[in-house]
Design an enzyme around this catalytic site. Structure first.
Site, PDB file in Angstrom:
ATOM      1  N   LYS A  37       0.722  -1.129  -0.094  1.00 43.07           N
ATOM      2  CA  LYS A  37       0.008  -0.039   0.075  1.00 43.07           C
ATOM      3  C   LYS A  37       0.806   1.260  -0.037  1.00 43.07           C
ATOM      4  CE  LYS A  37      -1.892  -1.013   4.027  1.00 43.07           C
ATOM      5  NZ  LYS A  37      -1.423  -2.315   4.188  1.00 43.07           N
ATOM      6  N   ARG A  93     -10.193   0.668   7.869  1.00 45.71           N
ATOM      7  CA  ARG A  93      -9.658  -0.672   8.448  1.00 45.71           C
ATOM      8  C   ARG A  93     -10.836  -1.677   9.042  1.00 45.71           C
ATOM      9  NH1 ARG A  93      -3.946   0.302   8.550  1.00 45.71           N
ATOM     10  NH2 ARG A  93      -2.586  -1.566   9.082  1.00 45.71           N
ATOM     11  N   ARG A 119      10.899  -1.166  11.327  1.00 43.30           N
ATOM     12  CA  ARG A 119       9.714  -0.920  12.042  1.00 43.30           C
ATOM     13  C   ARG A 119       9.620  -1.554  13.239  1.00 43.30           C
ATOM     14  NH1 ARG A 119       4.486   0.273   8.259  1.00 43.30           N
ATOM     15  NH2 ARG A 119       3.524  -1.221   9.863  1.00 43.30           N
ATOM     16  N   ARG A 178      -0.723  -9.006  13.227  1.00 47.27           N
ATOM     17  CA  ARG A 178      -1.412  -7.908  12.392  1.00 47.27           C
ATOM     18  C   ARG A 178      -2.172  -8.726  11.190  1.00 47.27           C
ATOM     19  NH1 ARG A 178       3.979  -5.186  10.846  1.00 47.27           N
ATOM     20  NH2 ARG A 178       3.003  -4.256   9.255  1.00 47.27           N
TER      21      ARG A 178
HETATM   22  P1  AP5 Z   1       4.757  -1.515   2.053  1.00 47.61           P
HETATM   23  O1  AP5 Z   1       4.497  -0.705   0.700  1.00 47.61           O
HETATM   24  O2  AP5 Z   1       5.523  -0.930   3.132  1.00 47.61           O
HETATM   25  O3  AP5 Z   1       3.450  -2.324   2.447  1.00 47.61           O
HETATM   26  P2  AP5 Z   1       2.389  -1.767   3.048  1.00 47.61           P
HETATM   27  O4  AP5 Z   1       1.028  -2.330   2.456  1.00 47.61           O
HETATM   28  O5  AP5 Z   1       2.272  -0.175   3.294  1.00 47.61           O
HETATM   29  O6  AP5 Z   1       2.270  -2.450   4.502  1.00 47.61           O
HETATM   30  P3  AP5 Z   1       2.458  -1.927   6.262  1.00 47.61           P
HETATM   31  O7  AP5 Z   1       3.167  -2.914   7.043  1.00 47.61           O
HETATM   32  O8  AP5 Z   1       2.671  -0.481   6.107  1.00 47.61           O
HETATM   33  O9  AP5 Z   1       0.500  -2.124   6.209  1.00 47.61           O
HETATM   34  P4  AP5 Z   1       0.046  -2.473   7.713  1.00 47.61           P
HETATM   35  O10 AP5 Z   1      -1.431  -2.016   7.247  1.00 47.61           O
HETATM   36  O11 AP5 Z   1       0.479  -3.413   8.345  1.00 47.61           O
HETATM   37  O12 AP5 Z   1       0.670  -1.035   8.155  1.00 47.61           O
HETATM   38  P5  AP5 Z   1       0.152   0.454   8.697  1.00 47.61           P
HETATM   39  O13 AP5 Z   1       1.351   1.507   8.953  1.00 47.61           O
HETATM   40  O14 AP5 Z   1      -0.768   0.860   7.963  1.00 47.61           O
HETATM   41  O15 AP5 Z   1       5.632  -2.819   1.535  1.00 47.61           O
HETATM   42  C1  AP5 Z   1       6.164  -3.817   2.322  1.00 47.61           C
HETATM   43  C2  AP5 Z   1       7.819  -4.263   2.033  1.00 47.61           C
HETATM   44  O16 AP5 Z   1       7.698  -4.855   0.939  1.00 47.61           O
HETATM   45  C3  AP5 Z   1       8.611  -2.904   1.631  1.00 47.61           C
HETATM   46  O17 AP5 Z   1       9.831  -3.355   2.093  1.00 47.61           O
HETATM   47  C4  AP5 Z   1       8.540  -2.717   0.294  1.00 47.61           C
HETATM   48  O18 AP5 Z   1       9.693  -2.294  -0.123  1.00 47.61           O
HETATM   49  C5  AP5 Z   1       8.442  -4.144  -0.217  1.00 47.61           C
HETATM   50  N1  AP5 Z   1       7.593  -4.498  -1.537  1.00 47.61           N
HETATM   51  C6  AP5 Z   1       6.505  -3.543  -1.724  1.00 47.61           C
HETATM   52  N2  AP5 Z   1       5.969  -3.996  -3.091  1.00 47.61           N
HETATM   53  C7  AP5 Z   1       7.008  -5.130  -3.312  1.00 47.61           C
HETATM   54  C8  AP5 Z   1       6.971  -5.880  -4.512  1.00 47.61           C
HETATM   55  N3  AP5 Z   1       5.721  -6.021  -5.526  1.00 47.61           N
HETATM   56  N4  AP5 Z   1       7.632  -6.981  -4.612  1.00 47.61           N
HETATM   57  C9  AP5 Z   1       8.412  -6.949  -3.477  1.00 47.61           C
HETATM   58  N5  AP5 Z   1       8.602  -6.256  -2.340  1.00 47.61           N
HETATM   59  C10 AP5 Z   1       7.906  -5.276  -2.399  1.00 47.61           C
HETATM   60  O19 AP5 Z   1      -0.334   0.201  10.284  1.00 47.61           O
HETATM   61  C11 AP5 Z   1       0.480  -0.062  11.153  1.00 47.61           C
HETATM   62  C12 AP5 Z   1      -0.449  -0.142  12.618  1.00 47.61           C
HETATM   63  O20 AP5 Z   1      -0.824   1.188  13.129  1.00 47.61           O
HETATM   64  C13 AP5 Z   1      -1.415  -1.076  12.503  1.00 47.61           C
HETATM   65  O21 AP5 Z   1      -1.024  -2.373  12.961  1.00 47.61           O
HETATM   66  C14 AP5 Z   1      -2.410  -0.407  13.681  1.00 47.61           C
HETATM   67  O22 AP5 Z   1      -1.951  -0.812  14.858  1.00 47.61           O
HETATM   68  C15 AP5 Z   1      -2.269   0.980  13.453  1.00 47.61           C
HETATM   69  N6  AP5 Z   1      -3.535   1.646  12.405  1.00 47.61           N
HETATM   70  C16 AP5 Z   1      -2.874   2.086  11.178  1.00 47.61           C
HETATM   71  N7  AP5 Z   1      -4.048   2.379  10.626  1.00 47.61           N
HETATM   72  C17 AP5 Z   1      -4.845   2.172  11.358  1.00 47.61           C
HETATM   73  C18 AP5 Z   1      -6.561   2.278  11.306  1.00 47.61           C
HETATM   74  N8  AP5 Z   1      -7.270   2.758  10.145  1.00 47.61           N
HETATM   75  N9  AP5 Z   1      -7.500   1.653  12.242  1.00 47.61           N
HETATM   76  C19 AP5 Z   1      -6.853   1.255  13.277  1.00 47.61           C
HETATM   77  N10 AP5 Z   1      -5.414   1.019  13.535  1.00 47.61           N
HETATM   78  C20 AP5 Z   1      -4.420   1.599  12.735  1.00 47.61           C
HETATM   79 MG    MG Z   2       2.569   1.137   4.947  1.00 48.50          MG
END
Ligand code: AP5
Ligand code: MG
Ligand code: ZN
Length: 214
Positions: A14, A89, A161, A172
């Protein structure tokens, strides 16, 4: 007006794709995860509370994230559109988003569901590194920086992270399946949902997404 929602499991890409969309469409990325991590870093009361949920791989309470997004959508740079990354979410968040958008005279134009296998997710997240200076994202194997541990763009230090530990990643994923995956059905009725195969080359996935959005 372009209102894009990026749905997908942790590690589905994402953030990676949102950053590219921001450049090509000149609309901001609204990542609740990034905003919560900022709050943690600045040591606000909200950040302190959010951290306890985030470190366990749980979800931060709906009212907290809904408030953050509502404020953010009213900023000037969202006039032409926005990319929601990691929000909504839960069903209550999606319902609140509908209300907020109606109030602000905005709407969702596309919902992209990024789909990746679970084994690949674990590999992606355990190798992810993020720049402490500019937020650019890397992967030790799939998208390595030119110099180990240093950002190509700004020279900043690359960090892992806190929630990218295997047991937290599993939690997660459990929460994704339980609370977030049902949103695909929530939005399906609107006819705006596109499933995107999100494994393979990052630029190829971006091409697919760009074509879907045109
Ligand atoms: P990346 O692009 O970082 O993936 P992502 O989908 O953004 O993953 P996140 O871990 O950020 O998602 P998340 O939903 O768990 O975390 P968030 O920060 O939203 O890619 C991942 C890796 O893969 C990178 O190293 C990248 O280089 C690599 N990659 C990408 N594309 C690739 C490809 N095609 N091939 C190979 N490699 C690739 O949330 C964190 C925490 O915050 C949650 O757990 C929760 O506690 C809280 N939170 C956030 N939003 C909410 C909400 N709306 N409600 C409640 N709690 C929330
Ligand atoms: Mg992210
Ligand atoms: Zn950087």
């Amino acid at each position: 007006m372009r209102g894009i929602i990026l749905l997908g499991a942790p590690g589905s890409g994402k953030g990676t794709q949102a950053k590219k969309l921001t450049v090509s469409f000149s609309i901001p990325q609204i990542s609740t995860g990034d905003m919560l991590r900022e709050a943690v870093k600045s040591g606000t009361e909200m950040g302190r509370q959010a951290k306890t949920f985030m470190d366990q791989g749980g979800l931060v309470p709906d009212e907290v994230v809904i408030g953050i997004v509502k404020d953010r959508l009213q900023e000037k740079d969202c006039e032409k559109g926005f990319i929601l990354d990691g929000f909504p979410r839960t069903i209550p968040q999606a319902e609140a988003l509908d209300r907020v958008l109606k109030e602000l005279g905005k709407e969702i134009s596309s919902v992209l569901s990024l789909e990746v296998d679970e084994e690949e997710i674990l590999e992606r997240l355990s190798g992810r590194r993020t720049c402490s200076g500019c937020g650019a994202m890397y992967h030790v194997r799939f998208n390595p920086p030119k110099t180990e541990g240093r950002c190509d763009k700004c020279g900043g230090t690359l960090l892992q992270r806190d929630d990218d530990r295997e047991d937290t990643i599993r939690e997660r994923l459990v929460n994704y399946k339980k609370s977030t995956k049902p949103l695909i059905d929530f939005y399906r009725g609107t006819g705006k949902v596109h499933a995107v195969k999100a494994s393979g080359d990052i630029d190829t996935i971006f091409e697919t997404i760009s074509q879907l959005l045109h």
